[in-house]
Design a protein around this motif. Sequence first.
Motif, PDB file in Angstrom:
ATOM      1  N   ARG A 112     -11.873   3.120   2.544  1.00 34.59           N
ATOM      2  CA  ARG A 112     -11.902   3.538   3.955  1.00 34.59           C
ATOM      3  C   ARG A 112     -12.733   4.799   4.151  1.00 34.59           C
ATOM      4  O   ARG A 112     -13.289   5.025   5.227  1.00 34.59           O
ATOM      5  N   GLU A 113     -12.809   5.631   3.117  1.00 38.80           N
ATOM      6  CA  GLU A 113     -13.576   6.875   3.220  1.00 38.80           C
ATOM      7  C   GLU A 113     -15.053   6.667   2.949  1.00 38.80           C
ATOM      8  O   GLU A 113     -15.837   7.624   2.983  1.00 38.80           O
ATOM      9  N   GLY A 114     -15.467   5.434   2.654  1.00 34.68           N
ATOM     10  CA  GLY A 114     -16.890   5.139   2.519  1.00 34.68           C
ATOM     11  C   GLY A 114     -17.404   5.017   1.109  1.00 34.68           C
ATOM     12  O   GLY A 114     -18.620   4.881   0.900  1.00 34.68           O
ATOM     13  N   ASP A 115     -16.534   5.042   0.110  1.00 40.21           N
ATOM     14  CA  ASP A 115     -16.976   4.865  -1.273  1.00 40.21           C
ATOM     15  C   ASP A 115     -17.573   3.466  -1.418  1.00 40.21           C
ATOM     16  O   ASP A 115     -16.919   2.459  -1.122  1.00 40.21           O
ATOM     17  N   ARG A 116     -18.819   3.383  -1.861  1.00 41.19           N
ATOM     18  CA  ARG A 116     -19.532   2.116  -1.925  1.00 41.19           C
ATOM     19  C   ARG A 116     -19.491   1.469  -3.310  1.00 41.19           C
ATOM     20  O   ARG A 116     -20.258   0.546  -3.581  1.00 41.19           O
ATOM     21  N   ASP A 117     -18.653   1.934  -4.162  1.00 40.96           N
ATOM     22  CA  ASP A 117     -18.492   1.309  -5.477  1.00 40.96           C
ATOM     23  C   ASP A 117     -18.139  -0.164  -5.273  1.00 40.96           C
ATOM     24  O   ASP A 117     -17.097  -0.493  -4.702  1.00 40.96           O
ATOM     25  N   PRO A 118     -18.995  -1.109  -5.716  1.00 38.35           N
ATOM     26  CA  PRO A 118     -18.747  -2.533  -5.454  1.00 38.35           C
ATOM     27  C   PRO A 118     -17.517  -3.073  -6.171  1.00 38.35           C
ATOM     28  O   PRO A 118     -17.013  -4.150  -5.818  1.00 38.35           O
ATOM     29  N   GLY A 119     -17.023  -2.344  -7.148  1.00 41.43           N
ATOM     30  CA  GLY A 119     -15.847  -2.822  -7.864  1.00 41.43           C
ATOM     31  C   GLY A 119     -14.533  -2.504  -7.165  1.00 41.43           C
ATOM     32  O   GLY A 119     -13.486  -3.074  -7.526  1.00 41.43           O
ATOM     33  N   LEU A 120     -14.566  -1.621  -6.165  1.00 42.42           N
ATOM     34  CA  LEU A 120     -13.319  -1.207  -5.520  1.00 42.42           C
ATOM     35  C   LEU A 120     -12.630  -2.336  -4.764  1.00 42.42           C
ATOM     36  O   LEU A 120     -11.420  -2.547  -4.954  1.00 42.42           O
ATOM     37  N   PRO A 121     -13.324  -3.098  -3.905  1.00 41.84           N
ATOM     38  CA  PRO A 121     -12.625  -4.176  -3.192  1.00 41.84           C
ATOM     39  C   PRO A 121     -12.034  -5.223  -4.131  1.00 41.84           C
ATOM     40  O   PRO A 121     -10.928  -5.722  -3.888  1.00 41.84           O
TER      41      PRO A 121
ATOM     42  N   LEU B 256       0.824  -1.211   0.000  1.00 42.09           N
ATOM     43  CA  LEU B 256       0.000   0.000   0.000  1.00 42.09           C
ATOM     44  C   LEU B 256       0.859   1.262   0.000  1.00 42.09           C
ATOM     45  O   LEU B 256       0.497   2.275  -0.616  1.00 42.09           O
ATOM     46  N   GLU B 257       2.007   1.189   0.675  1.00 40.71           N
ATOM     47  CA  GLU B 257       2.897   2.353   0.699  1.00 40.71           C
ATOM     48  C   GLU B 257       3.633   2.531  -0.627  1.00 40.71           C
ATOM     49  O   GLU B 257       3.900   3.665  -1.034  1.00 40.71           O
ATOM     50  N   ASP B 258       3.937   1.436  -1.299  1.00 37.30           N
ATOM     51  CA  ASP B 258       4.748   1.497  -2.515  1.00 37.30           C
ATOM     52  C   ASP B 258       3.937   1.785  -3.770  1.00 37.30           C
ATOM     53  O   ASP B 258       4.456   2.377  -4.727  1.00 37.30           O
ATOM     54  N   LEU B 259       2.669   1.340  -3.812  1.00 33.45           N
ATOM     55  CA  LEU B 259       1.861   1.459  -5.028  1.00 33.45           C
ATOM     56  C   LEU B 259       0.793   2.532  -4.855  1.00 33.45           C
ATOM     57  O   LEU B 259      -0.181   2.340  -4.125  1.00 33.45           O
ATOM     58  N   PRO B 260       0.945   3.675  -5.522  1.00 33.53           N
ATOM     59  CA  PRO B 260      -0.046   4.747  -5.383  1.00 33.53           C
ATOM     60  C   PRO B 260      -1.457   4.292  -5.748  1.00 33.53           C
ATOM     61  O   PRO B 260      -2.432   4.703  -5.101  1.00 33.53           O
ATOM     62  N   GLU B 261      -1.598   3.457  -6.803  1.00 32.42           N
ATOM     63  CA  GLU B 261      -2.930   3.031  -7.215  1.00 32.42           C
ATOM     64  C   GLU B 261      -3.593   2.164  -6.148  1.00 32.42           C
ATOM     65  O   GLU B 261      -4.811   2.258  -5.918  1.00 32.42           O
ATOM     66  N   ALA B 262      -2.808   1.318  -5.475  1.00 30.58           N
ATOM     67  CA  ALA B 262      -3.361   0.504  -4.397  1.00 30.58           C
ATOM     68  C   ALA B 262      -3.747   1.386  -3.214  1.00 30.58           C
ATOM     69  O   ALA B 262      -4.808   1.191  -2.595  1.00 30.58           O
ATOM     70  N   ARG B 263      -2.913   2.346  -2.911  1.00 30.10           N
ATOM     71  CA  ARG B 263      -3.187   3.255  -1.795  1.00 30.10           C
ATOM     72  C   ARG B 263      -4.441   4.077  -2.068  1.00 30.10           C
ATOM     73  O   ARG B 263      -5.268   4.285  -1.165  1.00 30.10           O
ATOM     74  N   ALA B 264      -4.614   4.510  -3.323  1.00 31.80           N
ATOM     75  CA  ALA B 264      -5.790   5.312  -3.669  1.00 31.80           C
ATOM     76  C   ALA B 264      -7.069   4.490  -3.539  1.00 31.80           C
ATOM     77  O   ALA B 264      -8.086   4.979  -3.023  1.00 31.80           O
ATOM     78  N   LEU B 265      -7.050   3.259  -4.022  1.00 27.77           N
ATOM     79  CA  LEU B 265      -8.221   2.392  -3.895  1.00 27.77           C
ATOM     80  C   LEU B 265      -8.551   2.141  -2.430  1.00 27.77           C
ATOM     81  O   LEU B 265      -9.721   2.176  -2.021  1.00 27.77           O
ATOM     82  N   ASN B 266      -7.529   1.867  -1.637  1.00 32.17           N
ATOM     83  CA  ASN B 266      -7.745   1.602  -0.213  1.00 32.17           C
ATOM     84  C   ASN B 266      -8.325   2.837   0.493  1.00 32.17           C
ATOM     85  O   ASN B 266      -9.219   2.715   1.336  1.00 32.17           O
ATOM     86  N   ASP B 267      -7.816   4.010   0.134  1.00 29.36           N
ATOM     87  CA  ASP B 267      -8.323   5.241   0.752  1.00 29.36           C
ATOM     88  C   ASP B 267      -9.800   5.455   0.405  1.00 29.36           C
ATOM     89  O   ASP B 267     -10.598   5.861   1.274  1.00 29.36           O
ATOM     90  N   ARG B 268     -10.174   5.188  -0.829  1.00 29.83           N
ATOM     91  CA  ARG B 268     -11.566   5.375  -1.240  1.00 29.83           C
ATOM     92  C   ARG B 268     -12.491   4.448  -0.453  1.00 29.83           C
ATOM     93  O   ARG B 268     -13.574   4.842  -0.020  1.00 29.83           O
TER      94      ARG B 268
END
Length: 239
Positions: free
Chosen positions: A142-151, A128-140
Amino acid sequence: MPLYVYSITTEDHPRRLDGLSGVGTDPSPLRTVTAGPLSAVVSDISEEIRPKRRDLTAHQEVQESLMRDGVILPLQFGYTAPDDLTVRQVLERNADDYLAALARLEGCAEFHVRASQADEAPLLQQILEDLPEARALNDRIREGDRDPGLPLALGELVAHEVQARQEALAADLTEALLPFSREHLAHSPSGTDFLNLSLLVPDEQQEVLRTAQADLAARMGGDVDLRFSGPLPPYTFVT
């Protein structure tokens, strides 16, 4: 009478069989069948031999006892022959190959090396620290984004990166261990392991290998479970 065949040795191998128990419900004494420069260690059987714990243990104990006195070609569990004549014919027909294999394995034992991720949490955090795209998905998420495709997207991204990093670590470990071996064979890992490696290690390298094992384990810390087993009969390298 049918025979169970344990291993092949040179004719001048001591083959000290006293005190060893063979396979079967009522084990017959171990004995040898000799043809020219080769001998096979066998015992008579009157039943189908199945991989029960007692018989697996007896098979292994015979191999390890013989290996202490000299080089052997250990056969995998379950090898049988119909009679002494068949064993002699096999020894005679394959004498050159068996003698070459015995010469190749002289003074060596097999070691197995396996590795798995003892604790995935530090690895996942590092990804998560090394990959910005993984970190961005994880942040979304955790912030409550309910897009079912994110997980699913995050899981696939992280799983791919875990596999890539473990394959790289397996390659590094293999490269570090090869100088201690005469031959090696990489197997497909199973379960949670990412490394499954067999090494054919000369006797004079075994203590050095154990030191290398300790150094590698210390270098990786507690995140990786590095497991060595051996010295073992060289089943993997009997060809």
